[in-house]
Scaffold this active site. Structure first.
Site, PDB file in Angstrom:
ATOM      1  N   ASN A   1      57.177 -11.585  88.373  1.00  0.00           N
ATOM      2  CA  ASN A   1      57.356 -10.792  87.144  1.00  0.00           C
ATOM      3  C   ASN A   1      55.977 -10.281  86.767  1.00  0.00           C
ATOM      4  OD1 ASN A   1      58.067  -9.652  84.700  1.00  0.00           O
ATOM      5  ND2 ASN A   1      57.987 -11.596  83.593  1.00  0.00           N
ATOM      6  N   GLY A   2      55.847  -8.969  86.604  1.00  0.00           N
ATOM      7  CA  GLY A   2      54.563  -8.385  86.222  1.00  0.00           C
ATOM      8  C   GLY A   2      54.281  -7.154  87.057  1.00  0.00           C
TER       9      GLY A   2
ATOM     10  N   GLU B   1      62.920   3.762  62.184  1.00  0.00           N
ATOM     11  CA  GLU B   1      63.687   2.612  62.679  1.00  0.00           C
ATOM     12  C   GLU B   1      65.150   3.003  62.866  1.00  0.00           C
ATOM     13  OE1 GLU B   1      62.933   0.077  64.111  1.00  0.00           O
ATOM     14  OE2 GLU B   1      64.724  -1.161  64.058  1.00  0.00           O
TER      15      GLU B   1
END
Ligand code: AGP
Length: 600
Positions: free
Chosen positions: A98-99, A476
């Site tokens: 992951n990354g 938002e």
């Protein structure tokens, strides 16, 4: 973002642990999945596109193993295909990652010249190849890991298997989260503890440039120089009761409806005993400015705080998108407090900005929802929001919890720097104590929101406008709609629409607006009439007594400025929800999105 699980057991089949872990990591968002495990002294690898259930279909009941790794992939380099799915095996090494390995091209070039060829377009396969390169050079996996850590740039949480070693799992970490949980004759590696609480709640947190050797009875954690570390064993004690939808159709609806409670839960510690409780908030008077950093919805919560700090407490306040903050001259100063807002506490962009502030030895405050997440160990002080586990990718109750915390922080500051009198502060505290009675009626206007959703869900473009704080809330509102309904929606300062974008307004274009500022409302109403004149359909959230039949009015109660944002956002959240419900999208896990964006 990708999810990682690794497990090793003395006497149990670990495949169910791997699958359960992946399912509990689905909230992170993904588009393919895979598993690698030892069976009859060989590493078996199965990979699928789509959901974890597709992987389950491919694992037979006879399959059993005592050691394995698994992965859900959110595509960064290379499309969502079976070939690009993890695990990746190169030579003796099989990994899940992951990354993002930022210098993957340079490494690929070097390895290609050493005879390596690559089957996929992923940086993760190159990571596996680099680990294999050094493993073959040293014939020692730990030296290989240490060499990898020196050379690979970017972020990684990696778990790996080695051919012919069925007794040990390895993992290494830089910037992407990774924990190692320990049980009786078994150990588990995972992206976060909540994925495997079914098996154990005791765990170690790996920090950057640390790696571990994990077998079924021992966990040895080392730093990048090979020094054994004595890490604190943590215990996750928070009830994970939230992870069921109950009678709700989606987690998002459940989480929206919980807000009467989660806002109150977040506020109570700071309002329960009046001023005395409020003054347990950090003292900001020693700073002459406040910077706020976050992403997405967290950034929008920061914009609400900016309004309160500047308009009410007369304190300079700037709000930055975390992904921009690092690459601009921020005029960092020890007299500025930087507040980092994050629901997950794992957002890579926000962590990177926080590390920049820390590297300059500057003060930081976190407003974070997930206990023991990476950011909670990095900030000088952490104020935990009490939104509980937020499963839906679209943030709702975490946002209102963030706004609650920031409002009370600004209120405490207004008291300390005397920009509000004690009487005025007590008034606000009294309203906060009544917050559930203000929120609940807004949650109960389902028919109004559903009828608006019916009118707008087939539109291609929808605009949200407002002035001042109403403009901030429109951002938002627009984000909520676009991320779950996939309808193009934009927020605009009401006064700005006519400077270009109004050219897009045509017959029946929905324009949603909130107008809750007596001074600014007349101008906002003029802007609404401008769009009406071009055929728009107007939906107006207001605490004012408008009765223009051309406006579809949603009334909200009058409330003071510290509470008003919490009321305005409710209709926006529910209009977005019911619109997406009509479109039949995957509301809790919208396409392309992840709950925790752990890559930059
Ligand atoms: C909000 O609905 C989105 N899911 C997204 O914008 C989110 O707010 C952003 O990724 C920040 O996440 P964080 O609060 O966990 O740092």
């Amino acid at each position: 973002m990708c999810g990682i699980v690794g497990a090793i057991s003395k006497d149990k089949n670990i495949l169910p642990i791997l699958i359960t872990g992946l399912k509990n990591l689905e909230y992170r968002g993904y588009d393919s999945a895979g598993v690698a495990y030892f069976e009859n002294n060989k590493i078996c690898i199965t990979k699928v596109t789509g959901k974890v259930d597709n992987l389950v279909q491919k694992i037979s009941d006879d399959d059993s193993s005592k050691i394995g790794i698994a992965h859900t992939r959110w595509a960064t380099h290379g499309k969502a295909t079976t070939v690009n799915a993890h695990p990746h095996k190169v030579g003796h090494i099989t990994i899940v990652h992951n990354g993002i390995i930022e210098n993957f091209e340079e490494i690929k070039e070097k390895l290609s010249q050493c005879g390596y060829s690559f089957k996929t377009s992923t940086d993760s396969e190159i990571a596996a190849a680099l680990l294999n390169y050094y493993y073959e050079e040293y014939n020692n996996i730990e030296k290989a890991i240490e060499s990898f850590m020196k050379e690979a740039k970017g972020s990684y949480a990696i778990s790996l298997l080695i051919d012919n070693d069925q007794n040990n799992l390895y993992c290494l970490k830089k910037e992407s989260p990774l924990i190692i949980a320990t049980g009786n004759n078994f150990n588990i590696i995972a992206s976060d503890i909540r994925a495997i609480l079914k098996y154990t709640n005791k765990y170690y947190i790996l920090d950057d440039f640390e790696y571990a050797k994990v077998n079924n009875s021992e966990i040895i954690i080392k730093n990048s120089k090979g020094l054994v570390l004595n890490k604190e064993l943590k215990e996750y004690t928070h009830e994970n009761k939230e992870n069921s939808k109950g009678h709700y159709k989606h987690y998002m609806l459940k989480e929206i409806m919980e807000q009467s409670k989660t806002i109150a839960d977040t506020a109570i510690p700071y309002i329960d005993d009046g001023i005395a409780s409020l003054l347990t908030m950090p003292d900001l008077t020693k700073y002459n400015a406040i910077d706020i950093v976050g992403c997405g919805t967290a950034y929008h919560a920061g914009l609400v705080a900016k309004y309160l700090f500047q308009e009410i407490t007369n304190t300079k306040c700037n709000v930055y998108l975390a992904s921009e903050y690092r690459y601009q001259n921020n005029f960092l100063s020890k007299d500025t407090l930087t507040i980092f807002i994050s629901q997950s506490g794992e957002t890579a962009d926000t962590i990177a900005a926080l590390k920049l502030v820390k590297s300059n030895n500057l003060p930081s405050l976190g407003i974070i929802n997930v206990e023991n997440s990476s950011m909670t160990f990095l900030v000088d002080q952490c104020l935990y929001t009490k939104a509980g586990s937020e499963i839906a990718v679209a943030s709702t109750k975490a946002y209102t919890a963030q706004v609650t915390m920031l409002s009370l922080l600004a209120l405490s500051h207004a008291y300390r720097n005397k920009t509000l009198k004690e009487k005025e502060v007590l008034e606000v505290l009294k309203e906060f104590k009544n917050i559930s009675n203000l929120i609940t009626p807004l949650l109960d206007k389902k028919n109004i929101y559903q009828s608006i959703a019916k009118e707008i869900y087939n539109e291609d473009d929808i605009f949200y406008i407002g002035r001042g704080l109403d403009y901030v809330l429109s951002m938002e509102g627009a984000l909520k709609l676009k991320e779950i309904s996939y309808i193009h929606s934009e927020a605009y300062a009401a006064g700005e629409l006519k400077h270009g974008t109004i050219s897009l307004v045509k017959k029946n274009t929905p324009v949603l607006c909130s107008a809750t500022n007596d001074k600014l409302n007349p101008k906002t109403v003029s802007n609404l009439k401008e769009v009406l004149a071009r055929g728009a359909k107007v939906y107006l959230i207001t605490d004012d007594s408008y009765n223009d039949p051309a406006f579809n009015i949603i009334n909200i109660p009058k409330a003071n400025i510290f509470i008003k944002p919490l009321l305005i956002v409710i209709p926006y959240q529910l209009i977005a929800y019911y619109t997406a419900d009509l479109k039949g999208t995957d509301i809790d896990k919208p396409k392309n999105l992840a709950k925790s964006v752990t890559v930059e």
